[in-house]
Design an enzyme around this catalytic site. Structure first.
Site, PDB file in Angstrom:
ATOM      1  N   ARG A  91     161.599  29.412  24.930  1.00  0.00           N
ATOM      2  CA  ARG A  91     161.139  31.034  25.265  1.00  0.00           C
ATOM      3  C   ARG A  91     161.257  31.293  26.661  1.00  0.00           C
ATOM      4  O   ARG A  91     160.505  31.918  27.619  1.00  0.00           O
ATOM      5  CB  ARG A  91     159.487  30.885  24.997  1.00  0.00           C
ATOM      6  CG  ARG A  91     159.278  30.745  23.370  1.00  0.00           C
ATOM      7  CD  ARG A  91     160.006  31.952  22.586  1.00  0.00           C
ATOM      8  NE  ARG A  91     159.588  31.774  21.263  1.00  0.00           N
ATOM      9  CZ  ARG A  91     158.706  32.372  20.595  1.00  0.00           C
ATOM     10  NH1 ARG A  91     158.189  33.602  21.203  1.00  0.00           N
ATOM     11  NH2 ARG A  91     158.298  32.438  19.316  1.00  0.00           N
ATOM     12  N   ARG A 113     159.057  37.688  27.121  1.00  0.00           N
ATOM     13  CA  ARG A 113     157.935  38.646  27.730  1.00  0.00           C
ATOM     14  C   ARG A 113     157.643  38.107  29.214  1.00  0.00           C
ATOM     15  O   ARG A 113     156.825  39.055  29.769  1.00  0.00           O
ATOM     16  CB  ARG A 113     156.943  38.676  26.791  1.00  0.00           C
ATOM     17  CG  ARG A 113     157.334  39.851  25.603  1.00  0.00           C
ATOM     18  CD  ARG A 113     156.106  39.805  24.507  1.00  0.00           C
ATOM     19  NE  ARG A 113     156.200  38.233  24.046  1.00  0.00           N
ATOM     20  CZ  ARG A 113     155.264  38.072  22.940  1.00  0.00           C
ATOM     21  NH1 ARG A 113     154.294  38.851  23.057  1.00  0.00           N
ATOM     22  NH2 ARG A 113     155.126  36.816  22.655  1.00  0.00           N
ATOM     23  N   ARG A 168     163.231  45.684  26.212  1.00  0.00           N
ATOM     24  CA  ARG A 168     162.556  45.901  24.908  1.00  0.00           C
ATOM     25  C   ARG A 168     161.937  47.088  24.933  1.00  0.00           C
ATOM     26  O   ARG A 168     161.794  47.694  23.830  1.00  0.00           O
ATOM     27  CB  ARG A 168     161.450  44.886  24.996  1.00  0.00           C
ATOM     28  CG  ARG A 168     162.380  43.348  24.157  1.00  0.00           C
ATOM     29  CD  ARG A 168     162.258  43.622  22.601  1.00  0.00           C
ATOM     30  NE  ARG A 168     160.690  43.626  22.177  1.00  0.00           N
ATOM     31  CZ  ARG A 168     160.205  44.410  21.607  1.00  0.00           C
ATOM     32  NH1 ARG A 168     160.526  45.568  21.615  1.00  0.00           N
ATOM     33  NH2 ARG A 168     158.651  44.061  21.407  1.00  0.00           N
ATOM     34  N   ASP A 218     165.920  34.943  16.614  1.00  0.00           N
ATOM     35  CA  ASP A 218     164.597  34.521  16.297  1.00  0.00           C
ATOM     36  C   ASP A 218     164.761  34.004  15.080  1.00  0.00           C
ATOM     37  O   ASP A 218     165.835  33.980  14.251  1.00  0.00           O
ATOM     38  CB  ASP A 218     163.680  35.867  16.126  1.00  0.00           C
ATOM     39  CG  ASP A 218     162.183  35.368  15.914  1.00  0.00           C
ATOM     40  OD1 ASP A 218     161.470  34.884  16.938  1.00  0.00           O
ATOM     41  OD2 ASP A 218     161.809  34.756  14.706  1.00  0.00           O
ATOM     42  N   TYR A 237     156.111  30.819   7.145  1.00  0.00           N
ATOM     43  CA  TYR A 237     156.123  32.341   7.407  1.00  0.00           C
ATOM     44  C   TYR A 237     156.395  33.280   5.910  1.00  0.00           C
ATOM     45  O   TYR A 237     155.574  34.258   5.751  1.00  0.00           O
ATOM     46  CB  TYR A 237     157.315  32.796   8.331  1.00  0.00           C
ATOM     47  CG  TYR A 237     156.441  32.842   9.711  1.00  0.00           C
ATOM     48  CD1 TYR A 237     155.899  33.364  10.501  1.00  0.00           C
ATOM     49  CD2 TYR A 237     157.380  31.589  10.422  1.00  0.00           C
ATOM     50  CE1 TYR A 237     155.353  33.087  11.865  1.00  0.00           C
ATOM     51  CE2 TYR A 237     156.993  31.186  11.831  1.00  0.00           C
ATOM     52  CZ  TYR A 237     155.981  32.022  12.276  1.00  0.00           C
ATOM     53  OH  TYR A 237     155.576  31.534  13.658  1.00  0.00           O
TER      54      TYR A 237
HETATM   55  O1  1CP Z   1     164.170  32.143  25.527  1.00  0.00           O
HETATM   56  C1  1CP Z   1     163.861  31.919  24.162  1.00  0.00           C
HETATM   57  O2  1CP Z   1     163.360  30.915  23.679  1.00  0.00           O
HETATM   58  C2  1CP Z   1     164.010  33.352  23.300  1.00  0.00           C
HETATM   59  C3  1CP Z   1     164.805  33.056  22.007  1.00  0.00           C
HETATM   60  C4  1CP Z   1     163.430  32.787  20.766  1.00  0.00           C
HETATM   61  C5  1CP Z   1     163.332  31.593  20.207  1.00  0.00           C
HETATM   62  C6  1CP Z   1     164.191  30.395  20.467  1.00  0.00           C
HETATM   63  C7  1CP Z   1     162.686  33.811  20.260  1.00  0.00           C
HETATM   64  C8  1CP Z   1     162.501  35.241  20.812  1.00  0.00           C
HETATM   65  N1  1CP Z   1     162.004  33.241  19.222  1.00  0.00           N
HETATM   66  C9  1CP Z   1     162.472  32.076  19.164  1.00  0.00           C
HETATM   67  C10 1CP Z   1     162.074  31.087  18.150  1.00  0.00           C
HETATM   68  C11 1CP Z   1     160.855  31.314  17.362  1.00  0.00           C
HETATM   69  N2  1CP Z   1     160.299  32.303  16.673  1.00  0.00           N
HETATM   70  C12 1CP Z   1     159.975  30.218  16.982  1.00  0.00           C
HETATM   71  C13 1CP Z   1     160.150  28.681  17.175  1.00  0.00           C
HETATM   72  C14 1CP Z   1     159.877  28.423  18.775  1.00  0.00           C
HETATM   73  C15 1CP Z   1     158.302  28.453  18.912  1.00  0.00           C
HETATM   74  O3  1CP Z   1     157.386  27.823  18.088  1.00  0.00           O
HETATM   75  O4  1CP Z   1     157.993  29.194  19.960  1.00  0.00           O
HETATM   76  C16 1CP Z   1     158.900  30.659  16.062  1.00  0.00           C
HETATM   77  C17 1CP Z   1     157.730  29.969  15.537  1.00  0.00           C
HETATM   78  C18 1CP Z   1     159.057  32.155  16.120  1.00  0.00           C
HETATM   79  C19 1CP Z   1     158.403  33.080  15.352  1.00  0.00           C
HETATM   80  C20 1CP Z   1     158.074  34.205  16.244  1.00  0.00           C
HETATM   81  N3  1CP Z   1     158.880  35.073  16.690  1.00  0.00           N
HETATM   82  C21 1CP Z   1     156.576  34.299  16.998  1.00  0.00           C
HETATM   83  C22 1CP Z   1     155.383  33.270  16.818  1.00  0.00           C
HETATM   84  C23 1CP Z   1     154.598  33.893  16.099  1.00  0.00           C
HETATM   85  C24 1CP Z   1     153.306  32.868  15.644  1.00  0.00           C
HETATM   86  O5  1CP Z   1     153.479  32.272  14.327  1.00  0.00           O
HETATM   87  O6  1CP Z   1     152.537  32.329  16.368  1.00  0.00           O
HETATM   88  C25 1CP Z   1     156.707  35.390  17.668  1.00  0.00           C
HETATM   89  C26 1CP Z   1     155.549  35.803  18.991  1.00  0.00           C
HETATM   90  C27 1CP Z   1     158.091  35.994  17.510  1.00  0.00           C
HETATM   91  C28 1CP Z   1     158.831  37.164  18.257  1.00  0.00           C
HETATM   92  C29 1CP Z   1     159.553  36.770  19.349  1.00  0.00           C
HETATM   93  N4  1CP Z   1     160.825  35.866  19.233  1.00  0.00           N
HETATM   94  C30 1CP Z   1     161.201  35.980  20.455  1.00  0.00           C
HETATM   95  C31 1CP Z   1     160.659  36.823  21.229  1.00  0.00           C
HETATM   96  C32 1CP Z   1     160.955  37.038  22.812  1.00  0.00           C
HETATM   97  C33 1CP Z   1     159.671  37.324  20.633  1.00  0.00           C
HETATM   98  C34 1CP Z   1     158.470  38.379  21.260  1.00  0.00           C
HETATM   99  C35 1CP Z   1     158.947  39.564  20.697  1.00  0.00           C
HETATM  100  C36 1CP Z   1     158.625  40.896  21.557  1.00  0.00           C
HETATM  101  O7  1CP Z   1     159.459  41.249  22.579  1.00  0.00           O
HETATM  102  O8  1CP Z   1     157.673  41.568  21.124  1.00  0.00           O
END
Ligand code: 1CP
Length: 349
Positions: free
Chosen positions: A30, A34, A43, A79, A154
């Site tokens: 990540r 953000r 965004r 994602d 999910y």
């Molecule tokens: O630098 C990076 O790693 C960005 C790329 C990335 C990756 C590898 C994003 C962008 N998402 C992910 C993987 C991801 N998405 C995982 C596996 C990694 C982890 O455990 O953190 C998971 C579980 C998700 C699902 C997801 N998408 C969540 C988690 C929700 C929960 O169950 O708690 C969230 C908040 C997202 C949205 C998301 N994905 C990525 C970003 C930058 C965001 C935030 C979006 C925004 O700008 O509002």
């Protein structure tokens, strides 16, 4: 059209493939997202889903943390639910919530309705990878996908979940439906990773973020065969493959058996303790607690030094390498300057 680059001096690729890096490689899960003001600015003008299906935006957001922090690897901005959307599943990524599924998958008919990944839909991802391998120079690009279990959690819950109750109810109560669902998700995951590999990513990571909610016995019976198929079908690309989860202290051996070359370790397990659990022939990735980055520089400095030292001991104890990372993703409240300073500190050690 496999355009993979040869990057012999990359510390990340060296550590992840059992060679000796000239310095400890560091990147952060990540790292895009953000915590970065330049990400929030982009965004503000685009939804998360728009960004994930726009090659220019994928490229720009992937590059942002590389420019700012000088990390040793880029991770593709995408994602885990992107390939699900590209398989026709109605979903959105809701700010401050995460993925939300229009119609949760609960019945055999729901499972049968899941289509195949439409490669045309993920063309912007492939296009972005083509642009990125040019723009990144010597910095390797990590592609990724969600593991079948975490995707299933999910889809079955309908969104983020604490206890994964519907997921486990299907897994334990309707094993045939479960394995059918996991089989379809495994196909989607393999298809998405194959598209990224064909477009030129230098390594892949499989995120099974929520696997730690399972007992070892249930993991072995209901999850491992499917994740093992992902690694098995992609092994011939010959790139480093990382298998990551959170709270997986008891699962590290099984996650290694699934076929990855690198196993992610969270902060609950020391890297040294992880070595005998993961077994021989694997590199480790991790494992700074992301919350430490919120605790002020003296705490960060101490913890970074400890993780680097622990990584050295892990390599002496038999790990084939150590890639410095967090134990989970960068939290949105993290000061990006602290991240930059942590990268510089790892490099100085
Ligand atoms: O630098 C990076 O790693 C960005 C790329 C990335 C990756 C590898 C994003 C962008 N998402 C992910 C993987 C991801 N998405 C995982 C596996 C990694 C982890 O455990 O953190 C998971 C579980 C998700 C699902 C997801 N998408 C969540 C988690 C929700 C929960 O169950 O708690 C969230 C908040 C997202 C949205 C998301 N994905 C990525 C970003 C930058 C965001 C935030 C979006 C925004 O700008 O509002």
């Amino acid at each position: 059209m496999n355009t993979r680059r040869d990057l012999p001096d990359s510390p990340y690729l060296a550590a992840a493939s059992g060679r000796r890096p000239h310095r400890v490689p560091v990147w952060f899960m990540r790292q895009a997202g953000r915590s970065l003001p330049e990400y929030r600015a982009l965004r503000a003008k685009n939804t998360m889903m728009q960004a994930c299906f726009d090659a220019e935006l994928i490229c720009e957001i992937t590059l942002q943390p590389v420019r700012r922090h000088g990390v040793d690897a880029a991770i593709l901005f995408s994602d885990i639910v992107v390939p699900l959307r590209a398989a026709g599943i109605g979903l959105d990524i809701v700010p401050d919530v995460g993925p939300v599924i229009e119609h949760p998958i609960r019945t055999p008919a729901d499972v049968a309705g899941i289509g195949a990944l439409d490669l045309g839909e993920v063309a912007p991802v492939s296009d972005a990878i083509g642009m990125l391998v040019g723009a990144l120079g010597e910095v390797p690009l990590i592609g990724f996908a969600g593991a079948p279990f975490t995707l299933a959690s999910y889809l079955v819950e309908g969104g983020p979940s604490r206890n994964h109750e519907h997921t486990k109810a299907m897994m334990l109560g309707e094993p045939d439906t479960w394995h059918a669902l996991m089989g379809r998700l495994t196909d989607v995951t393999i298809g998405f990773l194959r598209a990224q590999l064909e477009a030129g990513v230098d390594a892949i990571q499989l995120f099974d973020s929520w696997a730690g909610t399972l007992s070892l016995a249930d993991y072995r019976r209901f999850v491992l065969p499917h994740s093992a198929r992902v690694f098995g079908e992609l092994a011939s690309y010959g790139v480093p493959m990382t298998h990551f989860g959170v709270g997986t202290a008891e699962l590290l051996g099984a996650m290694g058996e699934a076929g990855a070359s690198v196993v992610g370790v969270d902060w609950r397990t020391s890297l040294t303790d992880a070595v005998p659990r993961v077994g021989p022939g694997k590199a480790l990735q991790g494992n700074l607690d992301p919350v430490v980055l919120l605790a002020g520089w003296p705490a960060v400095e101490r913890a970074v030094r400890d993780v680097v030292a622990d990584g050295r001991r892990a390599v002496e104890a038999g790990a084939t390498g150590h890639v410095f990372n967090l134990g989970h993703g960068v939290l949105p409240a993290t000061d990006p300057d602290i991240v930059t300073d942590a990268v510089a500190l790892v490099h100085s050690l």
